[in-house]
Design a protein around this motif. Structure first.
Motif, PDB file in Angstrom:
ATOM      1  N   ASN A  65     -86.034  23.569 -98.669  1.00  0.00           N
ATOM      2  CA  ASN A  65     -85.204  24.324 -97.766  1.00  0.00           C
ATOM      3  C   ASN A  65     -85.445  24.007 -96.262  1.00  0.00           C
ATOM      4  N   ASN A  66     -86.419  23.471 -96.077  1.00  0.00           N
ATOM      5  CA  ASN A  66     -86.641  23.220 -94.494  1.00  0.00           C
ATOM      6  C   ASN A  66     -86.476  21.597 -94.076  1.00  0.00           C
ATOM      7  N   ASN A  67     -85.811  21.465 -93.226  1.00  0.00           N
ATOM      8  CA  ASN A  67     -85.534  20.073 -92.703  1.00  0.00           C
ATOM      9  C   ASN A  67     -85.557  20.020 -90.991  1.00  0.00           C
ATOM     10  N   GLY A  68     -86.313  21.131 -90.447  1.00  0.00           N
ATOM     11  CA  GLY A  68     -86.539  21.355 -88.951  1.00  0.00           C
ATOM     12  C   GLY A  68     -86.707  22.623 -88.728  1.00  0.00           C
ATOM     13  N   LEU A  69     -86.595  22.879 -87.249  1.00  0.00           N
ATOM     14  CA  LEU A  69     -86.611  24.226 -86.792  1.00  0.00           C
ATOM     15  C   LEU A  69     -85.425  24.540 -86.326  1.00  0.00           C
ATOM     16  N   TRP A  70     -84.863  25.723 -86.689  1.00  0.00           N
ATOM     17  CA  TRP A  70     -83.317  26.173 -86.306  1.00  0.00           C
ATOM     18  C   TRP A  70     -83.330  27.225 -85.137  1.00  0.00           C
ATOM     19  N   SER A  71     -82.411  27.201 -84.469  1.00  0.00           N
ATOM     20  CA  SER A  71     -82.348  27.975 -83.127  1.00  0.00           C
ATOM     21  C   SER A  71     -81.762  29.443 -83.630  1.00  0.00           C
ATOM     22  N   GLN A  72     -81.333  29.617 -84.717  1.00  0.00           N
ATOM     23  CA  GLN A  72     -81.022  31.083 -85.020  1.00  0.00           C
ATOM     24  C   GLN A  72     -81.458  31.161 -86.595  1.00  0.00           C
ATOM     25  N   PRO A  73     -81.687  32.354 -86.838  1.00  0.00           N
ATOM     26  CA  PRO A  73     -81.985  32.790 -88.401  1.00  0.00           C
ATOM     27  C   PRO A  73     -80.976  32.323 -89.311  1.00  0.00           C
ATOM     28  N   ILE A  74     -81.163  32.578 -90.584  1.00  0.00           N
ATOM     29  CA  ILE A  74     -79.855  32.222 -91.618  1.00  0.00           C
ATOM     30  C   ILE A  74     -78.785  33.206 -91.330  1.00  0.00           C
ATOM     31  N   GLY A  75     -77.522  32.677 -91.195  1.00  0.00           N
ATOM     32  CA  GLY A  75     -76.324  33.688 -91.242  1.00  0.00           C
ATOM     33  C   GLY A  75     -75.940  33.700 -89.861  1.00  0.00           C
ATOM     34  N   LYS A  76     -76.521  32.973 -88.876  1.00  0.00           N
ATOM     35  CA  LYS A  76     -76.226  32.971 -87.523  1.00  0.00           C
ATOM     36  C   LYS A  76     -75.679  31.818 -86.735  1.00  0.00           C
ATOM     37  N   ASN A  77     -75.409  30.919 -87.628  1.00  0.00           N
ATOM     38  CA  ASN A  77     -74.997  29.658 -87.494  1.00  0.00           C
ATOM     39  C   ASN A  77     -75.519  28.911 -86.356  1.00  0.00           C
ATOM     40  N   GLY A  78     -76.770  28.833 -86.536  1.00  0.00           N
ATOM     41  CA  GLY A  78     -77.748  28.077 -85.523  1.00  0.00           C
ATOM     42  C   GLY A  78     -77.821  26.440 -85.886  1.00  0.00           C
ATOM     43  N   HIS A  79     -78.396  25.838 -84.914  1.00  0.00           N
ATOM     44  CA  HIS A  79     -78.193  24.473 -85.161  1.00  0.00           C
ATOM     45  C   HIS A  79     -79.919  23.926 -85.229  1.00  0.00           C
ATOM     46  N   ASN A  80     -80.112  22.711 -85.653  1.00  0.00           N
ATOM     47  CA  ASN A  80     -81.254  22.250 -85.821  1.00  0.00           C
ATOM     48  C   ASN A  80     -81.818  21.800 -84.263  1.00  0.00           C
ATOM     49  N   LEU A  81     -83.322  22.113 -84.216  1.00  0.00           N
ATOM     50  CA  LEU A  81     -83.983  21.906 -82.925  1.00  0.00           C
ATOM     51  C   LEU A  81     -84.652  20.663 -82.809  1.00  0.00           C
ATOM     52  N   ILE A  82     -85.007  20.165 -84.117  1.00  0.00           N
ATOM     53  CA  ILE A  82     -85.935  19.074 -84.147  1.00  0.00           C
ATOM     54  C   ILE A  82     -85.369  18.122 -85.257  1.00  0.00           C
ATOM     55  N   SER A  83     -85.640  16.793 -85.243  1.00  0.00           N
ATOM     56  CA  SER A  83     -85.183  15.712 -86.104  1.00  0.00           C
ATOM     57  C   SER A  83     -86.043  16.025 -87.544  1.00  0.00           C
ATOM     58  N   ARG A  84     -85.355  15.345 -88.486  1.00  0.00           N
ATOM     59  CA  ARG A  84     -86.350  15.317 -89.776  1.00  0.00           C
ATOM     60  C   ARG A  84     -87.713  14.565 -89.603  1.00  0.00           C
ATOM     61  N   LYS A  85     -87.421  13.455 -88.907  1.00  0.00           N
ATOM     62  CA  LYS A  85     -88.688  12.536 -88.534  1.00  0.00           C
ATOM     63  C   LYS A  85     -89.623  13.309 -87.614  1.00  0.00           C
ATOM     64  N   ALA A  86     -89.178  14.066 -86.554  1.00  0.00           N
ATOM     65  CA  ALA A  86     -90.148  14.854 -85.712  1.00  0.00           C
ATOM     66  C   ALA A  86     -90.790  16.049 -86.586  1.00  0.00           C
ATOM     67  N   PHE A  87     -90.239  16.742 -87.382  1.00  0.00           N
ATOM     68  CA  PHE A  87     -90.672  17.580 -88.284  1.00  0.00           C
ATOM     69  C   PHE A  87     -91.673  17.234 -89.144  1.00  0.00           C
ATOM     70  N   GLN A  88     -91.620  15.825 -89.763  1.00  0.00           N
ATOM     71  CA  GLN A  88     -92.535  15.549 -90.549  1.00  0.00           C
ATOM     72  C   GLN A  88     -94.060  15.068 -89.629  1.00  0.00           C
TER      73      GLN A  88
END
Length: 221
Positions: A65-88
């Motif tokens: 369910n996780n591929n990064g850190l999001w700007s907003q919690p679920i249901g608030k149309n957030g965008h990904n703040l970190i790439s999958r590579k950086a997250f790993q």
């Protein structure tokens, strides 16, 4: 709540929060609508404040369910703040995080986290977070006793705190053993273990799922 069962397990015992702590018997620890607590979509401020006090003891784990850190919690149309590579890379480097906000919704929980340096900050599903001390060898005897008590409560008494006297005595004895083990430790680990045992004792009295200690949030090995 019926939850996604991936990522982190709460040892072999509980379903935690919403998205990842798996149980062998599917007892929904955090199904608050079943335990007298109301489920709502929104911020759980008291719990967020409680978790923030634990400091930078949380780390991230891979979860579908996780591929990064999001700007907003679920249901608030957030965008990904970190790439999958950086997250790993964050996972690989075992970066320590603090949880300081909790977002609760129908099917689970999300946490807002921040790294010690402040470089990484955002929302993540709870399945991707574990307490780094949950893997500490010295703390395993305490964790095992706590797990035993909490699992039994959730299996036998999912909707009530009216325990059978014999069971209540067993729970108290098990927690007394855990407290003795915790008291024999030293330094930071002693404080962590004693605090964790206190949380289980409070859970025994109140059945408030927020009081299940994060020491039981364990990474899948």
């Amino acid at each position: 709540m019926k939850l996604s069962q991936t990522g982190i397990v709460l040892l072999s015992g509980l379903v935690l929060g919403g998205l990842g702590m798996v149980t062998l018997d599917n007892s929904d620890v955090y199904a608050k609508q079943e335990n007298g607590y109301s489920v709502h979509t929104g911020y759980d401020k008291p719990w967020g404040s409680q978790l923030a006090k634990e400091g930078y003891v949380f780390r991230l784990e891979n979860d579908q369910n996780n591929n990064g850190l999001w700007s907003q919690p679920i249901g608030k149309n957030g965008h990904n703040l970190i790439s999958r590579k950086a997250f790993q890379q964050v996972i690989k480097n075992k970066v320590d995080f603090k949880i300081y906000r909790v977002w609760q919704y129908k099917n689970g929980l999300q946490y807002k986290i921040v790294s010690r340096s402040g470089k990484y900050r955002g929302w993540i599903d709870n399945a991707g977070v574990y307490n780094k001390y949950s893997l500490d060898k010295q703390l395993q005897p305490i964790i095992e006793q706590e797990q035993k008590v909490v699992n039994s409560i959730n299996s036998k008494y999912p909707y009530t705190t009216h325990y059978n006297k014999a069971d209540l005595m067993v729970y108290r004895n098990d927690l007394a053993k855990a407290n003795k083990e915790a008291s024999g430790l030293s330094g930071n680990k002693r404080a962590i273990a004693l605090s964790s045992v206190k949380e289980v004792n409070r859970y025994l009295r109140s059945h408030n799922a927020d009081l299940v200690p994060t020491l039981l949030w364990q990474k899948v090995k």
